[in-house]
Each structure stands twice: as C-alpha cells, then as structure tokens.
Design a protein around this motif. Structure first.
Motif, PDB file in Angstrom:
ATOM      1  N   THR A 220       0.866  -1.190   0.000  1.00 48.64           N
ATOM      2  CA  THR A 220       0.000   0.000   0.000  1.00 48.64           C
ATOM      3  C   THR A 220       0.899   1.236   0.000  1.00 48.64           C
ATOM      4  O   THR A 220       2.004   1.210   0.545  1.00 48.64           O
ATOM      5  CB  THR A 220      -0.934   0.055   1.225  1.00 48.64           C
ATOM      6  OG1 THR A 220      -0.175   0.410   2.379  1.00 48.64           O
ATOM      7  CG2 THR A 220      -1.681  -1.259   1.443  1.00 48.64           C
TER       8      THR A 220
ATOM      9  N   GLY B  97      -0.661  -0.694  -4.450  1.00 48.88           N
ATOM     10  CA  GLY B  97      -1.830   0.098  -4.079  1.00 48.88           C
ATOM     11  C   GLY B  97      -1.497   1.580  -4.118  1.00 48.88           C
ATOM     12  O   GLY B  97      -0.399   1.987  -3.721  1.00 48.88           O
TER      13      GLY B  97
ATOM     14  N   ALA C  72      -6.772   2.047  -4.294  1.00 48.60           N
ATOM     15  CA  ALA C  72      -7.399   1.642  -3.030  1.00 48.60           C
ATOM     16  C   ALA C  72      -7.078   2.700  -1.982  1.00 48.60           C
ATOM     17  O   ALA C  72      -5.921   2.830  -1.564  1.00 48.60           O
ATOM     18  CB  ALA C  72      -6.873   0.276  -2.579  1.00 48.60           C
TER      19      ALA C  72
ATOM     20  N   GLN D  98     -12.180  -0.982   0.211  1.00 43.86           N
ATOM     21  CA  GLN D  98     -11.193  -0.835  -0.870  1.00 43.86           C
ATOM     22  C   GLN D  98      -9.938  -1.657  -0.575  1.00 43.86           C
ATOM     23  O   GLN D  98      -9.285  -2.162  -1.491  1.00 43.86           O
ATOM     24  CB  GLN D  98     -10.859   0.645  -1.078  1.00 43.86           C
ATOM     25  CG  GLN D  98     -12.049   1.436  -1.607  1.00 43.86           C
ATOM     26  CD  GLN D  98     -11.689   2.855  -2.007  1.00 43.86           C
ATOM     27  OE1 GLN D  98     -10.640   3.116  -2.590  1.00 43.86           O
ATOM     28  NE2 GLN D  98     -12.576   3.798  -1.698  1.00 43.86           N
TER      29      GLN D  98
ATOM     30  N   HIS E 287     -10.748  -5.091  -1.620  1.00 43.55           N
ATOM     31  CA  HIS E 287     -10.670  -5.172  -3.081  1.00 43.55           C
ATOM     32  C   HIS E 287      -9.213  -5.310  -3.541  1.00 43.55           C
ATOM     33  O   HIS E 287      -8.901  -6.108  -4.439  1.00 43.55           O
ATOM     34  CB  HIS E 287     -11.322  -3.923  -3.676  1.00 43.55           C
ATOM     35  CG  HIS E 287     -11.211  -3.833  -5.158  1.00 43.55           C
ATOM     36  ND1 HIS E 287     -11.921  -4.652  -6.004  1.00 43.55           N
ATOM     37  CD2 HIS E 287     -10.467  -3.013  -5.957  1.00 43.55           C
ATOM     38  CE1 HIS E 287     -11.624  -4.352  -7.262  1.00 43.55           C
ATOM     39  NE2 HIS E 287     -10.751  -3.361  -7.259  1.00 43.55           N
ATOM     40  N   LEU E 288      -8.315  -4.534  -2.915  1.00 42.33           N
ATOM     41  CA  LEU E 288      -6.889  -4.591  -3.277  1.00 42.33           C
ATOM     42  C   LEU E 288      -6.334  -6.009  -3.075  1.00 42.33           C
ATOM     43  O   LEU E 288      -5.660  -6.560  -3.962  1.00 42.33           O
ATOM     44  CB  LEU E 288      -6.109  -3.577  -2.420  1.00 42.33           C
ATOM     45  CG  LEU E 288      -4.588  -3.627  -2.459  1.00 42.33           C
ATOM     46  CD1 LEU E 288      -4.046  -3.387  -3.868  1.00 42.33           C
ATOM     47  CD2 LEU E 288      -4.003  -2.586  -1.488  1.00 42.33           C
TER      48      LEU E 288
END
Ligand SMILES: NC(=O)c1ccc[n+]([C@@H]2O[C@H](COP(=O)([O-])OP(=O)(O)OC[C@H]3O[C@@H](n4cnc5c(N)ncnc54)[C@H](OP(=O)(O)O)[C@@H]3O)[C@@H](O)[C@H]2O)c1
Length: 255
Positions: free
Chosen positions: A13, A37, A64, A71, A74-75
């Motif tokens: 992320t 991400g 995301a 989210q 989802h990632l």
C-alpha cells in the motif's frame, strides 16, 4: 541481486511514491510479483508497473484508499485474482500532520488515524484472509512514535498505535506462522519530508533542518528511500523468520 522473493506475491500500500515505491522496486529486484496500491497518483503507479514489467517482472496497480476497508479488501482480492496467492503485505500508505493542540479538530483526528492506524489494521485483516503459512506483514510506524516533536501529537499517536498493533497481532497470527513487524523510519527524502521535515526543529529556535540534523541524527542526514526499503525487505523475507511483534527503527541514529 539475491532472489529472496522469487514466487512471492506482495501487496504494497502506498506503493506509488516515496518509501513504498522504493520497497516495490527493491522487492521486484529480488524476484517479487507486485500489486501496488495507490490512492490518487495513478500515473506514478502505472509508470512503476510499466518499468517493472519491462524489466521482466510481474506487477499490477490497484486504486485503493486505505481509509476505506472495503477498498483494502478489493486490493487484496485483486492481487490474488491476478497472481493466485498472497505472501507478503507491506503497508506504507500514510499521511503527515502538524498542528497545535488548539488547532486540532475531530476531523483531523479521524483523517490521520483513519489512514495511518485504521488503514493499516484493516489492511492486515484483509491480507490474512488470503495468506498462507509463512506469510509476512510489515507495517509502518515512525521515529515520531517514540520521540517528542512539537505539534506532532496526532501523527505520533497514530503511529504509536501501530507499534501496539504489531505487538498484539503477532500473538494472534503466530499460530499460523505469519509474522508481523513494523519499520519506524527516520526522516527520509520523499515528498512527505520535502513538505514537512522543516517542522522537526523546535519552533522557537528557527534552525534550518540541516543544522538540526547535525545535532540529532548520528548519520547527520536524511535517509534515501532505498536505504529504508532494505530494512523492509529484511523483515519481509525468510531471513526474518524468528522476528515478530517488533518495531525496527531505521533512523540513522536519531538521538
Ligand atoms: N518520509 C519520512 O520522513 C517518513 C518518516 C517516518 C515515517 N514515514 C512513513 O512512511 C510512509 C511512507 O511515507 P513517504 O515519505 O513515502 O510518503 P509520501 O512520499 O507522501 O507517499 C505517501 C504514499 O502513501 C499513499 N497514500 C497516502 N494516503 C493514502 C490513502 N488514504 N490511501 C492509499 N494510499 C495513500 C500515497 O499514494 P498517492 O501517491 O496515490 O497519493 C503515496 O504512495 C508513511 O506511512 C509515513 O508516515 C515517513
């Protein structure tokens, strides 16, 4: 370079810029397959994907916002849909904040904790849904969690909570042979530092950052993102197999 991450699928992320982008490139150089991400910087994330795939690697970029647990789910799902499994989560997404006590608002609190703390907790929750035995999780704290800096209360508290999270989640995840640790970077030359590092010296002293660093950092300079990425790579690798629940300071000797 060592191929410690050959066959490993890694979600990063905040992988579009700064420390996260350096981690992405370091792990890719060691053989990792990446799901990157990002929140808003689609061109930066897609440019990184292009460079990694041009070099023979596998990577995707997924938008995301970590403030939204759905989210994050989802990632992780996209990473597994693209590559079949998930071995490592590196959580780098974060935002800075400086403000006096009187300036702070509940909205500031919710935003800073929403990204820096809640965002990291729910990233872990969604990642471990997919992780196999031997999984690795590396979160991001900051030297600010353990060193007082004027007007930095909100950010520091949001990062101190992350250190408590890894300490406690390690016990819960240990039975699955998943390790969870954090890196606490010191000042690192990224967009975040370019905007905020000047706020670290005591506000009454009017010291330029360079002068302050000479008296507070043993190595007397900011880190390059690649130097911090090397510490993440260690904790994300099999070399750190008996290390969990801990926060590793990568701060150039901040004193
Ligand atoms: N740089 C330092 O001196 C320093 C020191 C200690 C700790 N840290 C920590 O290290 C981490 C990385 O910092 P950095 O210096 O690399 O920061 P940066 O250059 O500002 O990059 C921040 C990254 O986080 C992403 N991000 C921010 N908010 C997000 C959100 N709501 N959802 C998803 N992604 C989000 C950004 O995505 P977009 O590009 O899409 O906006 C970007 O990839 C942060 O957690 C920070 O607190 C940094």
């Amino acid at each position: 370079m060592n191929r410690r991450f050959a066959d490993k699928v890694v979600v990063v992320t905040g992988g579009s810029r700064g420390i996260g982008a350096a981690v992405t490139q370091r792990l890719a150089a060691e053989g990792a397959t990446l799901a990157i991400g990002y929140r808003s910087e689609r061109p930066a994330a897609e440019d990184l994907v292009s460079r990694l795939t041009a070099g023979g690697g596998q990577a995707i970029a997924v938008q995301a916002d970590v403030i939204d647990p759905a989210q994050l789910g989802h990632l992780m799902d996209e990473a597994v849909a693209a590559f079949g499994h998930l071995d490592v989560l590196v959580s780098c997404a974060g935002i800075e904040h400086f403000g006096t006590l009187q300036e702070l608002t509940p909205a500031d609190f919710d935003r800073v904790f929403g990204v820096n703390t809640r965002g990291q907790l729910f990233a872990v929750q969604h990642a471990v849904r997919h992780m196999r035995s031997g999984g690795r999780i590396v979160l991001t704290s900051s030297v600010s969690a353990s060193r007082a800096v004027f007007h930095h209360t909100l950010y520091a508290a949001s990062k101190a909570a992350v250190e408590a999270m890894v300490l406690n989640l390690a016990a819960e995840l240990g039975k699955r042979e998943i390790t969870i640790n954090a890196i606490a970077p010191g000042g690192t030359a990224t967009d975040m530092a370019a905007e905020h590092a000047k706020s670290y010296p005591h506000p009454d002293l009017g010291l330029p950052l360079e002068a302050w660093m000479r008296t507070h950092i043993a190595l007397r300079r900011l880190a390059e993102p690649e130097e911090i990425a090397a510490a993440y790579a260690f904790l994300a690798s099999t070399d750190a197999s008996y290390l969990t629940g801990r926060t590793l300071a990568a701060d150039g000797g901040y004193f």
